[in-house]
Design a protein around this motif. Structure first.
Motif, PDB file in Angstrom:
ATOM      1  N   VAL A  92      26.429  51.811   6.969  1.00 53.56           N
ATOM      2  CA  VAL A  92      28.076  52.279   6.770  1.00 53.56           C
ATOM      3  C   VAL A  92      28.270  52.212   5.170  1.00 53.56           C
ATOM      4  CG1 VAL A  92      30.384  51.581   7.283  1.00 53.56           C
ATOM      5  CG2 VAL A  92      28.344  51.092   9.072  1.00 53.56           C
ATOM      6  N   GLU A  93      27.802  51.204   4.618  1.00 57.97           N
ATOM      7  CA  GLU A  93      27.952  51.253   3.115  1.00 57.97           C
ATOM      8  C   GLU A  93      27.048  50.254   2.310  1.00 57.97           C
ATOM      9  OE1 GLU A  93      32.099  49.769   3.204  1.00 57.97           O
ATOM     10  OE2 GLU A  93      31.571  47.872   3.674  1.00 57.97           O
ATOM     11  N   PHE A  94      26.963  50.255   0.985  1.00 58.32           N
ATOM     12  CA  PHE A  94      26.122  49.557   0.142  1.00 58.32           C
ATOM     13  C   PHE A  94      27.057  48.659  -0.608  1.00 58.32           C
ATOM     14  CE2 PHE A  94      23.388  52.793   1.215  1.00 58.32           C
ATOM     15  CZ  PHE A  94      21.988  52.325   1.687  1.00 58.32           C
ATOM     16  N   VAL A  95      26.993  47.216  -0.549  1.00 53.07           N
ATOM     17  CA  VAL A  95      27.830  46.332  -1.160  1.00 53.07           C
ATOM     18  C   VAL A  95      26.991  45.410  -2.118  1.00 53.07           C
ATOM     19  CG1 VAL A  95      29.373  46.513   0.652  1.00 53.07           C
ATOM     20  CG2 VAL A  95      27.821  44.600   0.632  1.00 53.07           C
ATOM     21  N   PRO A  96      27.619  45.004  -3.128  1.00 53.82           N
ATOM     22  CA  PRO A  96      26.994  43.777  -3.963  1.00 53.82           C
ATOM     23  C   PRO A  96      26.522  42.647  -3.127  1.00 53.82           C
ATOM     24  CG  PRO A  96      28.849  44.639  -5.282  1.00 53.82           C
ATOM     25  CD  PRO A  96      29.069  45.329  -3.782  1.00 53.82           C
ATOM     26  N   SER A  97      25.240  42.231  -3.222  1.00 51.08           N
ATOM     27  CA  SER A  97      24.510  41.153  -2.437  1.00 51.08           C
ATOM     28  C   SER A  97      25.603  40.023  -2.403  1.00 51.08           C
ATOM     29  CB  SER A  97      23.299  40.949  -2.638  1.00 51.08           C
ATOM     30  OG  SER A  97      22.498  41.947  -2.617  1.00 51.08           O
ATOM     31  N   ARG A 133      21.689  45.722  -4.152  1.00 52.39           N
ATOM     32  CA  ARG A 133      22.742  45.962  -3.058  1.00 52.39           C
ATOM     33  C   ARG A 133      22.309  45.558  -1.587  1.00 52.39           C
ATOM     34  NH1 ARG A 133      28.138  48.483  -4.772  1.00 52.39           N
ATOM     35  NH2 ARG A 133      27.552  48.374  -6.794  1.00 52.39           N
ATOM     36  N   THR A 134      23.115  45.253  -0.713  1.00 59.19           N
ATOM     37  CA  THR A 134      22.860  44.972   0.594  1.00 59.19           C
ATOM     38  C   THR A 134      23.702  45.977   1.375  1.00 59.19           C
ATOM     39  OG1 THR A 134      22.579  42.350   0.530  1.00 59.19           O
ATOM     40  CG2 THR A 134      23.547  43.394   2.501  1.00 59.19           C
ATOM     41  N   ALA A 135      22.743  46.352   2.374  1.00 60.00           N
ATOM     42  CA  ALA A 135      23.342  47.527   3.287  1.00 60.00           C
ATOM     43  C   ALA A 135      24.083  47.032   4.383  1.00 60.00           C
ATOM     44  CB  ALA A 135      22.339  48.364   4.015  1.00 60.00           C
ATOM     45  N   VAL A 136      25.291  47.268   4.470  1.00 60.96           N
ATOM     46  CA  VAL A 136      26.130  46.880   5.686  1.00 60.96           C
ATOM     47  C   VAL A 136      25.873  47.808   7.034  1.00 60.96           C
ATOM     48  CG1 VAL A 136      28.590  46.262   6.734  1.00 60.96           C
ATOM     49  CG2 VAL A 136      27.775  45.608   4.447  1.00 60.96           C
TER      50      VAL A 136
END
Length: 279
Positions: A92-97, A133-136
């Motif tokens: 869905v999105e990539f966010v700072p871990s 990044r972590t993928a949600v």
């Protein structure tokens, strides 16, 4: 390990076929209930409240009860839901871990490449590593929609399912509204205490003491019969107990720092003596 699910990570127009494995396992000693009088096993039966019959699992459906009406949901009903049919782990999105609060983490799963070519798998892994990044992601598993964090652990992609936002409780404690004055000296002593305990985390340094002691107790009972109590098994040892003495914060910090320094000094001396003896 045995795969519990197969699907594909949808990464834009790229599909990464994967097998999903449970990343953790439970090593707790399994206990069951018995009758204290004769040791007979206590078992629970699935009995129908209407006809009184004991029901096999194959004849059990799920149901929703709103207080006045009951809606029966069969396995076919649940399997017909569109989300249940999906075999896609959608990014869905990539966010700072660092933005994902650890309180949201639930279960962990390893992802194994399930294709003759692992290029897409490695590409996604390297992208996450290099961008920090972590993928949600969202997917469906065991009749539930899941929110999860897709991240890297070593050379493996792993999923950590996340609690939904409304599943995390608010911590509103009136006591924390009270204004407390912390002196510079108290902060200095507290920092010294933290420093005295500081080290690199190694999970191999820790063990489940309760399970070890439980196994010791069980083995002792097997060897000696059902006559050995807990105190005899563990030698009657008990931890340090300062009774009901109440220490002020500064004194507690000071003693803690001193105690930990002495402990480290003793350990260092023992290590040095061991090396001399071996030399």
């Amino acid at each position: 390990m045995r795969a519990i699910w197969k699907g594909a990570v949808a990464f834009g127009l790229v599909n990464v076929p994967v097998k999903v494995y449970s990343a953790t396992e439970d090593h707790d000693i399994a206990l069951h209930q018995v009758h204290d009088k004769d040791g007979g096993r206590i078992r629970y039966q699935r009995r129908c409240e209407i006809c009184g019959e004991i029901v096999d699992f194959k004849h059990i459906d799920k149901a929703y009860d709103d207080g006045e009406r009951t809606v029966v949901l069969t396995d076919d009903d649940l399997a017909s839901l569109p989300v249940e049919k999906s075999r896609e782990i959608e990014v869905v999105e990539f966010v700072p871990s660092a933005q994902i609060d650890p309180i949201m983490f639930d279960r962990s799963y390893f992802l194994e490449p399930d294709s003759t070519s692992i290029k897409a798998y490695v590409l996604l892994r390297k992208t996450l590593e290099e961008t920090d990044r972590t993928a949600v992601v969202q997917f469906s598993l065991r009749q539930k929609s899941r929110l999860a964090a897709l991240r890297v652990r070593g050379d493996v992609l792993m999923l950590q399912t996340l609690l939904w936002n409304d599943e995390v409780r608010d911590a509103a404690f009136p006591a924390l509204e009270e204004k407390v004055r912390i002196s510079a000296k108290e902060k200095e002593m507290s920092a010294a205490l933290v420093e005295s305990f500081s080290t690199d985390f190694d999970p191999e340094n820790f063990s489940d003491d309760y399970q070890v002691q439980l196994r010791t107790l069980i083995d002792a009972k097997i060897e000696k019969g059902d006559t050995l109590d807990t105190e005899e098994t563990f030698g009657g040892e008990s931890g340090d107990d300062d009774g009901d003495n109440v220490l002020d914060l500064m004194e507690a910090l000071r003693r803690s720092v001193e105690k930990n320094r002495e402990k480290k000094a003793s350990a260092s001396k023992a290590t040095g003596a061991s090396k001399k003896k071996g030399a």
